[in-house]
Design a protein around this motif. Sequence first.
Motif, mmCIF file in Angstrom:
data_model
loop_
_atom_site.group_PDB
_atom_site.id
_atom_site.type_symbol
_atom_site.label_atom_id
_atom_site.label_comp_id
_atom_site.label_asym_id
_atom_site.label_seq_id
_atom_site.Cartn_x
_atom_site.Cartn_y
_atom_site.Cartn_z
ATOM 1 N N PHE A 120 62.409 -0.211 32.576
ATOM 2 C CA PHE A 120 63.217 -1.024 32.010
ATOM 3 C C PHE A 120 63.526 -0.734 30.388
ATOM 4 O O PHE A 120 64.850 -0.779 30.248
ATOM 5 C CB PHE A 120 62.620 -2.492 32.135
ATOM 6 N N ILE A 121 62.538 -0.202 29.990
ATOM 7 C CA ILE A 121 62.797 -0.064 28.505
ATOM 8 C C ILE A 121 63.582 1.070 28.069
ATOM 9 O O ILE A 121 64.413 1.085 27.286
ATOM 10 C CB ILE A 121 61.246 -0.015 27.554
ATOM 11 N N ARG A 122 63.395 2.281 29.024
ATOM 12 C CA ARG A 122 64.068 3.692 28.874
ATOM 13 C C ARG A 122 65.145 3.856 30.003
ATOM 14 O O ARG A 122 65.695 5.193 30.108
ATOM 15 C CB ARG A 122 63.113 4.740 28.578
ATOM 16 N N ALA A 181 53.858 2.161 32.638
ATOM 17 C CA ALA A 181 53.924 1.365 31.584
ATOM 18 C C ALA A 181 54.004 2.299 30.198
ATOM 19 O O ALA A 181 53.687 3.432 30.141
ATOM 20 C CB ALA A 181 52.361 0.814 31.321
ATOM 21 N N ASP A 182 54.957 1.862 29.355
ATOM 22 C CA ASP A 182 55.237 2.585 28.132
ATOM 23 C C ASP A 182 53.987 2.653 27.030
ATOM 24 O O ASP A 182 53.667 1.604 26.453
ATOM 25 C CB ASP A 182 56.255 1.762 27.460
ATOM 26 N N PRO A 183 53.509 3.913 26.998
ATOM 27 C CA PRO A 183 52.548 3.931 26.211
ATOM 28 C C PRO A 183 52.469 3.741 24.755
ATOM 29 O O PRO A 183 51.499 3.596 24.069
ATOM 30 C CB PRO A 183 51.753 5.439 26.343
ATOM 31 N N VAL A 184 53.533 3.744 24.166
ATOM 32 C CA VAL A 184 54.108 3.584 22.866
ATOM 33 C C VAL A 184 53.869 1.995 22.515
ATOM 34 O O VAL A 184 53.756 1.634 21.187
ATOM 35 C CB VAL A 184 55.378 3.912 22.563
ATOM 36 N N THR A 185 53.700 1.196 23.456
ATOM 37 C CA THR A 185 53.354 -0.197 23.293
ATOM 38 C C THR A 185 51.963 -0.555 23.417
ATOM 39 O O THR A 185 51.343 -0.115 24.434
ATOM 40 C CB THR A 185 54.378 -1.255 24.160
ATOM 41 N N ARG A 215 69.368 -0.121 37.491
ATOM 42 C CA ARG A 215 70.403 0.822 36.750
ATOM 43 C C ARG A 215 70.384 1.423 35.484
ATOM 44 O O ARG A 215 71.439 1.843 34.845
ATOM 45 C CB ARG A 215 71.942 0.306 37.215
ATOM 46 N N GLY A 216 69.461 0.766 34.794
ATOM 47 C CA GLY A 216 69.285 1.269 33.265
ATOM 48 C C GLY A 216 70.643 0.637 32.648
ATOM 49 O O GLY A 216 70.894 1.164 31.663
ATOM 50 N N LEU A 264 70.255 1.127 27.682
ATOM 51 C CA LEU A 264 68.970 1.136 28.224
ATOM 52 C C LEU A 264 68.728 2.589 28.999
ATOM 53 O O LEU A 264 67.827 2.907 29.438
ATOM 54 C CB LEU A 264 68.543 0.178 29.279
ATOM 55 N N SER A 265 69.761 3.191 29.348
ATOM 56 C CA SER A 265 69.803 4.593 30.059
ATOM 57 C C SER A 265 69.382 5.674 29.003
ATOM 58 O O SER A 265 70.144 6.570 29.024
ATOM 59 C CB SER A 265 71.208 4.979 30.843
ATOM 60 N N TYR A 266 68.021 5.593 29.022
ATOM 61 C CA TYR A 266 67.610 6.486 27.825
ATOM 62 C C TYR A 266 66.851 7.568 28.382
ATOM 63 O O TYR A 266 65.818 8.299 27.680
ATOM 64 C CB TYR A 266 66.922 5.760 26.802
#
Lengths: 326, 326
Positions: free
Chosen positions: A47-49, A120-124, B49-50, B183-185
């Motif tokens: 979701f984040i990236r 899980a995003d390890p930056v958070t 779909r980001g 969000l498509s990063y």
Amino acid sequence: MTMPEVVLVEANPALLFKGVNDPGFDGAPIREVDPYGKHLSVFDLGFIRGDGIFEATSVVGGVPLAMKLHIARLGRSARLQDLPELTGEQEWLDVCQAAIDLWGQPEETGTIRLLISRGADPVTTVGQAGHPGTPTIFIFVDTVRTPRPLTLTGTLLTRGYSLELVRTAPERHPWLLIGAKTLSYTANMATYREAVRRGADFGIYTSTDGYVLEGGTSSLVLMKDGKLTTPIPDVGILHGTTQQEVFAYAERRGVPHEYAFVTVEELLDADFVWNMGGSRLSAVERIDDVSFAADTEFAAQAMAFFETERAYIEEYTTGPGIQRWL
Amino acid sequence: MTMPEVVLVEANPALLFKGVNDPGFDGAPIREVDPYGKHLSVFDLGFIRGDGIFEATSVVGGVPLAMKLHIARLGRSARLQDLPELTGEQEWLDVCQAAIDLWGQPEETGTIRLLISRGADPVTTVGQAGHPGTPTIFIFVDTVRTPRPLTLTGTLLTRGYSLELVRTAPERHPWLLIGAKTLSYTANMATYREAVRRGADFGIYTSTDGYVLEGGTSSLVLMKDGKLTTPIPDVGILHGTTQQEVFAYAERRGVPHEYAFVTVEELLDADFVWNMGGSRLSAVERIDDVSFAADTEFAAQAMAFFETERAYIEEYTTGPGIQRWL
């Protein structure tokens, strides 16, 4: 007992990827969850990236069509994305079949979709406390209510890259992720909105120097003088699973077929064009101002073949000519 | 009372976007949720779909730095993505401040991140039953444990596009979404992995014809003969909020500064280079084989200015010279 219209499962990454942990599955391959519930952390990199990979295909008679091809492409996408390596094909097939069996509607046409994120995003803070580096895997099976249209109109949209660049991207420019099927699909979806603005149904990516690549979320096959041609995956596109099934059908029927570099001129000069994905084909009847005869009969016969000739398709698509892009 | 390390809220789209529904908020602007819980549908287009937009910035002394610039860029990204139009700046500021107040750690440095997706995927059964077309909005505030490094090393990575293409992309090729913060990063994250493979800290995108664009998730400013220069946003990059704050600092200090087309040669010939994002700066001490004097003092002073001179920065960045890219 009423069957559910949609089934959602979360799958155990420890069984499907090498060297990752089992985050609370206790060895179980899947757990079924309420599809109308919330099951994803906001801190998931998917979701984040948009950081992950996916595949989708049709389910007919309880069978996911071309599933081995989709799993093979998932493996390629995982490599291009620096994700952990997939375990065995059989593990993935079993998990997908388990989801389809839960859905349990052999008389309905469905779709199965696999969504896999980096986890899980390890930056958070939340990601650090979660399972960083362990992929999140969701699989759902949904009933299809709207069949793919028999005919479609397309519009040409530049992908912005030169042929030379996309040809060498996987080796020379791996950070561009060209040829990977990732969750970062927002530009692909934007091609649909642009197509609609232009009065068309879907967009066709071209290179800046005039070569045909692929549809925004589909593959293209053209016929000229009785021969089928499709853009060779070397042009930095996904190797279409449905396109491979079409070539298996052509092989069986004795229709000449080839992978080639296809110019826009060659596409527009074709006798017939088909657009395809998820084991479904539509005849293309117009691309911008150029009209084509719409061969829906070829599409219907190919789709019938996909549903009944699984063994032949598997034999054909595991041959060395097809496997070279995996 | 112990303060939480991280706060997560879901925000009411009806207050923040024009013409969309209030999906169960009953008019409330936000609802706080357990950050360690699951709050997102697998059928949300942000995951499938980001498909969405985001912003992030530093929180210092309970204040989100350059928040108005981030909200303005969110508005631009929403337009480029064909999302609904944002309501007012004040509504967004209020919601962000509410999340920061819940976090309640004025003595800590934090980050605030806004994650906005297109909402439920209407192609799926669950999405159709949900709120298709209504954005999903999550905002979290997290404590920063690792400060941005004082110095960094970079590596040049082609973005694959020519300068001519990216310059005209928003108008001529809107489907490429160049210049939108989506969000498509996943490709942006892949640049970090490639940088690490090359022994560097971050990647710097270049055009195929030799112009400097931006970092994978950052902006670049260089100094040559006492003048600051940054790539003009016309080259199809995000208009960096921190870069704008740096120019406000330069304006205040009387340091010449300009937006310009910057070639790779000009970058490598600079006296100093800084990499920046989220109101944080680092001095760049090497790009591939070229070393630079690392001016960490300039970075420290600029960051101190960002934290204390909010009114001046706001006055400067709302001037016509800066606003032209919104």
